[in-house]
Design a protein around this motif. Structure first.
Motif, PDB file in Angstrom:
ATOM      1  N   PHE A 214      70.854  39.571  25.134  1.00 41.76           N
ATOM      2  CA  PHE A 214      71.445  39.323  23.520  1.00 41.76           C
ATOM      3  C   PHE A 214      71.226  38.675  23.377  1.00 41.76           C
ATOM      4  N   GLY A 215      69.736  37.957  23.552  1.00 40.94           N
ATOM      5  CA  GLY A 215      69.658  36.463  22.712  1.00 40.94           C
ATOM      6  C   GLY A 215      69.874  35.645  24.194  1.00 40.94           C
ATOM      7  N   THR A 216      69.975  35.922  24.985  1.00 39.53           N
ATOM      8  CA  THR A 216      69.654  34.679  26.000  1.00 39.53           C
ATOM      9  C   THR A 216      68.721  35.060  27.241  1.00 39.53           C
ATOM     10  N   LEU A 217      68.835  34.002  27.768  1.00 39.74           N
ATOM     11  CA  LEU A 217      68.171  33.776  28.826  1.00 39.74           C
ATOM     12  C   LEU A 217      69.224  34.447  30.454  1.00 39.74           C
ATOM     13  N   LEU A 218      68.826  35.443  31.266  1.00 43.67           N
ATOM     14  CA  LEU A 218      69.697  36.005  32.192  1.00 43.67           C
ATOM     15  C   LEU A 218      69.265  35.058  33.812  1.00 43.67           C
ATOM     16  N   ASN A 219      67.554  35.116  33.604  1.00 40.27           N
ATOM     17  CA  ASN A 219      67.307  34.608  35.181  1.00 40.27           C
ATOM     18  C   ASN A 219      65.876  34.521  34.714  1.00 40.27           C
ATOM     19  N   SER A 220      65.015  33.664  35.686  1.00 44.66           N
ATOM     20  CA  SER A 220      63.732  33.537  35.635  1.00 44.66           C
ATOM     21  C   SER A 220      62.724  33.385  36.656  1.00 44.66           C
ATOM     22  N   ASN A 221      62.605  33.784  37.965  1.00 44.00           N
ATOM     23  CA  ASN A 221      62.297  33.573  38.963  1.00 44.00           C
ATOM     24  C   ASN A 221      61.038  33.999  38.353  1.00 44.00           C
ATOM     25  N   HIS A 222      59.650  32.481  39.832  1.00 40.49           N
ATOM     26  CA  HIS A 222      59.111  32.655  40.327  1.00 40.49           C
ATOM     27  C   HIS A 222      59.136  32.560  41.505  1.00 40.49           C
ATOM     28  N   SER A 223      58.018  33.477  42.244  1.00 40.97           N
ATOM     29  CA  SER A 223      57.595  33.815  43.575  1.00 40.97           C
ATOM     30  C   SER A 223      56.586  33.969  44.180  1.00 40.97           C
ATOM     31  N   ARG A 224      56.277  33.235  45.161  1.00 35.32           N
ATOM     32  CA  ARG A 224      55.059  33.550  45.890  1.00 35.32           C
ATOM     33  C   ARG A 224      54.828  34.318  47.389  1.00 35.32           C
ATOM     34  N   SER A 225      55.305  35.319  48.033  1.00 39.10           N
ATOM     35  CA  SER A 225      55.386  35.683  48.938  1.00 39.10           C
ATOM     36  C   SER A 225      54.065  36.934  49.484  1.00 39.10           C
ATOM     37  N   ARG A 226      53.366  37.117  51.132  1.00 38.04           N
ATOM     38  CA  ARG A 226      53.746  37.919  52.059  1.00 38.04           C
ATOM     39  C   ARG A 226      54.057  38.425  52.706  1.00 38.04           C
ATOM     40  N   PHE A 227      53.802  39.896  52.772  1.00 39.20           N
ATOM     41  CA  PHE A 227      54.521  40.780  53.568  1.00 39.20           C
ATOM     42  C   PHE A 227      53.384  40.919  53.948  1.00 39.20           C
ATOM     43  N   MET A 228      53.844  41.562  55.704  1.00 38.58           N
ATOM     44  CA  MET A 228      52.292  42.663  57.141  1.00 38.58           C
ATOM     45  C   MET A 228      53.394  44.113  57.149  1.00 38.58           C
ATOM     46  N   ASN A 229      52.314  44.928  57.284  1.00 31.67           N
ATOM     47  CA  ASN A 229      53.125  46.145  58.143  1.00 31.67           C
ATOM     48  C   ASN A 229      52.202  46.219  58.858  1.00 31.67           C
ATOM     49  N   VAL A 230      52.616  46.842  60.287  1.00 30.80           N
ATOM     50  CA  VAL A 230      51.307  47.100  61.436  1.00 30.80           C
ATOM     51  C   VAL A 230      52.013  47.973  61.520  1.00 30.80           C
ATOM     52  N   GLU A 231      51.435  49.507  62.215  1.00 32.40           N
ATOM     53  CA  GLU A 231      51.505  50.813  62.157  1.00 32.40           C
ATOM     54  C   GLU A 231      50.660  50.800  63.451  1.00 32.40           C
ATOM     55  N   ALA A 232      50.962  51.944  64.769  1.00 31.58           N
ATOM     56  CA  ALA A 232      50.786  51.928  66.350  1.00 31.58           C
ATOM     57  C   ALA A 232      51.219  53.465  66.409  1.00 31.58           C
ATOM     58  N   ARG A 233      49.727  54.730  66.726  1.00 24.06           N
ATOM     59  CA  ARG A 233      50.020  56.203  67.113  1.00 24.06           C
ATOM     60  C   ARG A 233      49.609  56.033  67.913  1.00 24.06           C
ATOM     61  N   VAL A 234      50.225  56.756  69.359  1.00 25.71           N
ATOM     62  CA  VAL A 234      50.377  57.283  69.942  1.00 25.71           C
ATOM     63  C   VAL A 234      49.501  58.605  70.161  1.00 25.71           C
ATOM     64  N   GLY A 235      49.167  59.210  71.087  1.00 23.61           N
ATOM     65  CA  GLY A 235      48.444  60.629  71.198  1.00 23.61           C
ATOM     66  C   GLY A 235      47.083  61.092  70.778  1.00 23.61           C
ATOM     67  N   ASN A 236      46.963  62.034  69.736  1.00 22.68           N
ATOM     68  CA  ASN A 236      45.352  62.038  69.202  1.00 22.68           C
ATOM     69  C   ASN A 236      46.201  62.544  68.367  1.00 22.68           C
TER      70      ASN A 236
END
Length: 619
Positions: A89-111
């Motif tokens: 309704f014309g007013t600011l609720l939030n204003s966020n600015h962020s910098r992030s780094r995320f990693m994901n490691v996957e390992a598979r066993v078998g074949n």
């Protein structure tokens, strides 16, 4: 409220951009060696730690002669520069600015034949998630190697445990599946130059104020949100097979939900959403205000509209509604991968109830759509008749080059979307393994084109619709002009959970949520908006016999939900920029001869005891 989920908003919003190679603007690819002036040490750290993992990572299990080693290791990293700005309704609720780094490691066993993935045990889904976490934002070589070292150790140990559980369970079965768990793929090298975030010279905070102020003209709206999501990201992928990828992505979204109550206490909602591949490409504030005025006016019309009656008969889905309808139906249908091995039958029932199992698997060569219809998924397409498409990418999240796939030709099923998880019909990926933050890659649509050799103009299609109504001697029939997306339109988590409780179980059998529905009187063509309708039984079998197809192709850019339990199911079409994967569907109007529609149901709410306070139309 959605604001109560602020912590998860950033977590899931990262899902919008880790889709790797999805519909983000990117710099021209440079597959040569890394620029010596490039101070990004991320790939070097990932490459060096990967070499150690390939040669030295092993686990000796008591009672066995040979040590266990991973046959496949994957490192994924996301560098995220993110802004979220919300107004009401014309007013600011939030204003966020962020910098992030995320990693994901996957390992598979078998074949490749049998490994630690694709298994739902009594402890839940294991073996496909790997180890995850945040890493330093400075692109430092040493700290990243330390993080990768610990994460690889954890992912490998988890894979060993899961593999043991899976083998024990499979040994109890009389007959095991002969479908492989993983497919081989050629290594891909794609190293793009780094691109820094460019927020343009637009004042996003002021735009959130100005655009949200448009809804001040509708004091009967109890709650509303106008939210801008602006993202720049760099994504990395390194695998033990030799794949090395660094790509730059950008993405922007504007989503608005609004809620009100009808005079009888029935909750009503509406939404507006638009997406772009760059923040600068989002519509201007004036254009957004005009669109919000249209949405607000439709909500007010719904507020005073009569409740929908029960109905069975012809239904015309105009192009604006037909495309999201197809997104719900075709999303799970075109998935060709095998489902995970389930330890408990209840998981199988859950997948079926949510529409997570494809009805088209093992039906290659069968007719699944009208004989005039062809369906193609093309990740290489960038636009359609001047309208940008969101689902474009060059390489999928598993490091496989994207391919154009003809799924249905002249009504006959020819192929399916495939990730590196094989299925009953195909054992190789066709570059459609797409995923969001920390989730496994699933066969997912990119840019889907639904076309027909036999079409008619919208006017002729509507005439055929009205003639069918007269032939059936119906006093009125129904036109659907827009489908709902409750992930955006509902602003309260409780309301969304209530909807799922009543609706989610029927999504797999064809329950659909129309939003803007009109009752049409065939004798004079008069139209009347109605509220509260719910469609029953439009599933992948129902679309085999579409009665009429228009020539008014519409581009529907949307987000495929990647929330656990939603992704890959009929509910996957209910996504938002907080948890979605960009996709596009191009489709025309569709006419169905017989559709069951249930009228408005549910308990009304008590209206406010005091009238709303006065509010000026502008600020």
């Amino acid at each position: 409220m959605k604001r109560a989920r602020l912590f998860f908003a950033l977590f899931f919003f990262a899902s919008t951009i880790v889709c790797g190679t999805s519909a983000f603007a990117s710099a021209p690819p440079d597959q040569s060696a890394q620029d010596p002036k490039d101070n990004d040490h991320t790939l070097r750290a990932m490459r060096d730690e990967m070499e150690r993992s390939k040669t030295r990572l092993e686990l000796k299990i008591p009672g066995t002669d040979q040590p266990v080693r991973p046959y496949y290791v994957e490192y994924r990293l996301l560098d995220l520069d993110f802004r979220e700005i919300s107004g009401e309704f014309g007013t600011l609720l939030n204003s966020n600015h962020s910098r992030s780094r995320f990693m994901n490691v996957e390992a598979r066993v078998g074949n490749y034949k049998l490994d630690s993935s694709n298994f739902i045990s009594d402890d839940g889904f294991r073996g496909f998630i790997g180890s995850t976490g945040s890493v330093g934002i400075d692109r430092d070589y040493d700290s990243l190697r330390q993080d990768l070292w610990i994460a690889t150790d954890q992912a490998f140990k988890e894979a060993v445990e899961t593999y043991s559980r899976k083998q024990a369970y499979l040994s109890s079965l009389a007959r095991q599946s002969d479908i492989n768990d993983f497919s081989k793929a050629e290594p891909v090298h794609l190293i793009e130059p780094l691109v820094m975030a460019d927020w343009t010279n637009r004042n996003w905070d002021q735009e959130a104020r100005d655009t949200s102020a448009a809804l001040r003209a509708f004091p009967q709206i109890y709650e509303s949100r106008v939210t801008y999501y602006l993202v720049f990201a760099t994504e990395y992928l390194v695998t033990s097979e030799g794949t090395e990828i660094r790509t730059n992505r950008s993405f922007a979204a504007l989503e608005s939900g609004m809620n009100a109550l009808a005079d009888d206490g029935m909750p009503i909602n509406h939404f507006y959403a638009t997406y772009a591949v760059r923040p600068a490409d989002l519509p201007t504030p004036d254009a957004v205000r005009k669109s919000l005025n249209v949405t607000g006016s439709e909500l007010m019309a719904l507020r005073s509209a009569p409740a929908a009656p029960d109905y069975t008969g012809p239904v015309l889905f105009e192009a604006r509604a037909a495309a999201p309808l197809l997104a719900q139906i075709l999303g799970p249908a075109v998935n060709g991968a095998r489902p995970p091995v389930s330890f408990t039958p209840v998981m199988e029932q859950l997948l079926s109830g949510l529409g997570g199992k494809s009805d088209w698997i093992t039906r290659i060569g069968a007719r699944v759509l009208p004989a005039s219809v062809t369906v193609v998924d093309d990740p290489s397409a960038k636009e359609f008749q001047g309208t940008p498409l969101l689902g474009s990418y060059a390489v999928d999240d598993e490091g496989v080059k994207a391919q154009k796939v003809t799924l249905v030709e002249n009504g006959t099923l020819k192929s399916e979307l495939m990730s590196r998880r094989p299925g009953p019909d195909f054992d190789q990926s066709n570059g459609h393994g797409r995923s969001a933050f920390l989730s496994d890659a699933k066969p997912t649509m990119s840019n889907l084109f639904f076309t027909s050799k036999e079409t008619m103009s919208p006017a002729d299609l509507k005439k055929k619709f009205l003639d069918e109504c007269r032939d059936q001697k119906l006093a009125s029939c129904m036109i659907v002009r827009e489908m709902d997306n409750p992930t955006i339109s509902l602003l309260h988590q409780d309301d969304f959970q209530t909807l799922l409780a009543s609706y989610g179980g029927g999504a797999g059998t064809g329950d659909r949520l129309p939003l803007v529905v009109y009752r049409v009187y065939p004798e004079d063509g008069r139209e009347e908006i109605i509220r509260g309708a719910r469609i029953i039984g439009i599933n992948s079998r129902a679309i085999r016999n579409i009665a009429g197809i228009g020539n008014d192709n519409y581009v529907y850019n949307y987000m495929q939900s990647q929330i656990n339990g939603f992704a890959g199911t009929a509910l996957g079409a209910f996504g938002s920029a907080q948890n979605g994967l960009p996709a596009s569907i191009v489709a025309p109007s569709l006419l169905f001869e017989e559709v069951e529609v249930r009228g408005a149901r549910g308990e009304p709410k008590r209206l406010p005891l005091v009238a709303p306070p006065p509010m000026t139309a502008s600020k």
